[in-house]
Scaffold this motif. Sequence first.
Motif, mmCIF file in Angstrom:
data_model
loop_
_atom_site.group_PDB
_atom_site.id
_atom_site.type_symbol
_atom_site.label_atom_id
_atom_site.label_comp_id
_atom_site.label_asym_id
_atom_site.label_seq_id
_atom_site.Cartn_x
_atom_site.Cartn_y
_atom_site.Cartn_z
ATOM 1 N N TYR A 82 0.826 -1.201 0.000
ATOM 2 C CA TYR A 82 0.000 0.000 0.000
ATOM 3 C C TYR A 82 0.868 1.262 0.000
ATOM 4 O O TYR A 82 0.630 2.193 -0.751
ATOM 5 C CB TYR A 82 -0.932 0.007 1.209
ATOM 6 C CG TYR A 82 -1.704 1.295 1.343
ATOM 7 C CD1 TYR A 82 -2.807 1.542 0.540
ATOM 8 C CD2 TYR A 82 -1.303 2.275 2.240
ATOM 9 C CE1 TYR A 82 -3.499 2.743 0.639
ATOM 10 C CE2 TYR A 82 -1.985 3.469 2.349
ATOM 11 C CZ TYR A 82 -3.088 3.695 1.545
ATOM 12 O OH TYR A 82 -3.761 4.882 1.646
ATOM 13 N N VAL A 85 2.634 1.651 -3.499
ATOM 14 C CA VAL A 85 1.709 2.080 -4.548
ATOM 15 C C VAL A 85 1.286 3.531 -4.320
ATOM 16 O O VAL A 85 1.267 4.342 -5.251
ATOM 17 C CB VAL A 85 0.492 1.145 -4.627
ATOM 18 C CG1 VAL A 85 -0.591 1.701 -5.540
ATOM 19 C CG2 VAL A 85 0.923 -0.238 -5.106
ATOM 20 N N SER A 86 0.977 3.888 -3.089
ATOM 21 C CA SER A 86 0.579 5.266 -2.781
ATOM 22 C C SER A 86 1.698 6.251 -3.093
ATOM 23 O O SER A 86 1.459 7.317 -3.665
ATOM 24 C CB SER A 86 0.191 5.394 -1.307
ATOM 25 O OG SER A 86 -0.920 4.591 -1.023
ATOM 26 N N THR A 87 2.910 5.884 -2.735
ATOM 27 C CA THR A 87 4.060 6.742 -3.014
ATOM 28 C C THR A 87 4.270 6.889 -4.517
ATOM 29 O O THR A 87 4.538 7.980 -5.023
ATOM 30 C CB THR A 87 5.331 6.178 -2.352
ATOM 31 O OG1 THR A 87 5.098 6.078 -0.945
ATOM 32 C CG2 THR A 87 6.534 7.058 -2.601
ATOM 33 N N GLY A 88 4.131 5.796 -5.243
ATOM 34 C CA GLY A 88 4.261 5.847 -6.703
ATOM 35 C C GLY A 88 3.218 6.735 -7.344
ATOM 36 O O GLY A 88 3.524 7.530 -8.243
ATOM 37 N N HIS A 89 1.973 6.631 -6.906
ATOM 38 C CA HIS A 89 0.909 7.486 -7.440
ATOM 39 C C HIS A 89 1.182 8.953 -7.124
ATOM 40 O O HIS A 89 1.008 9.823 -7.975
ATOM 41 C CB HIS A 89 -0.460 7.074 -6.880
ATOM 42 C CG HIS A 89 -1.035 5.874 -7.536
ATOM 43 N ND1 HIS A 89 -1.506 5.866 -8.823
ATOM 44 C CD2 HIS A 89 -1.214 4.619 -7.076
ATOM 45 C CE1 HIS A 89 -1.946 4.679 -9.131
ATOM 46 N NE2 HIS A 89 -1.769 3.880 -8.078
ATOM 47 N N TRP A 90 1.597 9.228 -5.907
ATOM 48 C CA TRP A 90 1.901 10.601 -5.521
ATOM 49 C C TRP A 90 3.057 11.154 -6.352
ATOM 50 O O TRP A 90 2.982 12.268 -6.868
ATOM 51 C CB TRP A 90 2.258 10.665 -4.031
ATOM 52 C CG TRP A 90 2.783 12.014 -3.635
ATOM 53 C CD1 TRP A 90 2.052 13.113 -3.320
ATOM 54 C CD2 TRP A 90 4.153 12.400 -3.551
ATOM 55 N NE1 TRP A 90 2.888 14.163 -3.034
ATOM 56 C CE2 TRP A 90 4.191 13.753 -3.172
ATOM 57 C CE3 TRP A 90 5.352 11.731 -3.753
ATOM 58 C CZ2 TRP A 90 5.378 14.444 -3.001
ATOM 59 C CZ3 TRP A 90 6.529 12.418 -3.585
ATOM 60 C CH2 TRP A 90 6.538 13.755 -3.206
ATOM 61 N N ASP A 91 4.117 10.363 -6.512
ATOM 62 C CA ASP A 91 5.277 10.820 -7.272
ATOM 63 C C ASP A 91 4.916 11.055 -8.737
ATOM 64 O O ASP A 91 5.347 12.042 -9.338
ATOM 65 C CB ASP A 91 6.414 9.811 -7.164
ATOM 66 C CG ASP A 91 7.669 10.312 -7.853
ATOM 67 O OD1 ASP A 91 8.144 11.409 -7.481
ATOM 68 O OD2 ASP A 91 8.163 9.631 -8.760
ATOM 69 N N ALA A 92 4.128 10.169 -9.323
ATOM 70 C CA ALA A 92 3.723 10.341 -10.726
ATOM 71 C C ALA A 92 2.885 11.601 -10.904
ATOM 72 O O ALA A 92 2.987 12.289 -11.915
ATOM 73 C CB ALA A 92 2.952 9.117 -11.205
ATOM 74 N N ALA A 93 2.062 11.919 -9.921
ATOM 75 C CA ALA A 93 1.206 13.111 -10.014
ATOM 76 C C ALA A 93 2.003 14.392 -9.794
ATOM 77 O O ALA A 93 1.716 15.426 -10.421
ATOM 78 C CB ALA A 93 0.079 13.022 -8.996
ATOM 79 N N THR A 94 2.993 14.360 -8.931
ATOM 80 C CA THR A 94 3.725 15.592 -8.603
ATOM 81 C C THR A 94 5.003 15.781 -9.407
ATOM 82 O O THR A 94 5.468 16.913 -9.548
ATOM 83 C CB THR A 94 4.085 15.635 -7.102
ATOM 84 O OG1 THR A 94 4.849 14.487 -6.770
ATOM 85 C CG2 THR A 94 2.837 15.701 -6.248
ATOM 86 N N GLU A 100 5.420 11.260 -19.612
ATOM 87 C CA GLU A 100 4.103 11.397 -18.986
ATOM 88 C C GLU A 100 3.510 12.774 -19.248
ATOM 89 O O GLU A 100 2.293 12.920 -19.364
ATOM 90 C CB GLU A 100 4.195 11.134 -17.484
ATOM 91 C CG GLU A 100 4.512 9.691 -17.152
ATOM 92 C CD GLU A 100 4.843 9.485 -15.672
ATOM 93 O OE1 GLU A 100 4.600 8.359 -15.206
ATOM 94 O OE2 GLU A 100 5.338 10.413 -15.015
#
Length: 103
Positions: A82, A85-94, A100
């Motif tokens: 968890y 995955v959360s860190t990856g989503h945050w990093d991809a968004a920021t 990308e």
Amino acid sequence: MQLTARKATTNIGVIHDPGHAEPWIIAMSATPGYLKTLDYSARRAIEPMFSDFKSRGFGVADTQIQHPDRLARLLVMALALYTAVSTGHWDAATNPTPAEKRM
């Protein structure tokens, strides 16, 4: 290219992004392209995780409550997954990569 004794056709995707010393060379069944090769490259993290869950003490048959140490390991693995995955989503968004940003 045929890599196995069965002569199954295998495609090779190569990505050599600027700033990276070595290219990624990935065997794949799909027709290679930049984005498709990136998709396949994600499997290097996913495949070992599936293997861990199936055969290294984290499978459904191995996580019975009668083994408290396995339940504790499963909880730790779930929290780690968890967090990753959360860190990856945050990093991809920021911090989107140049590829990308073009999407």
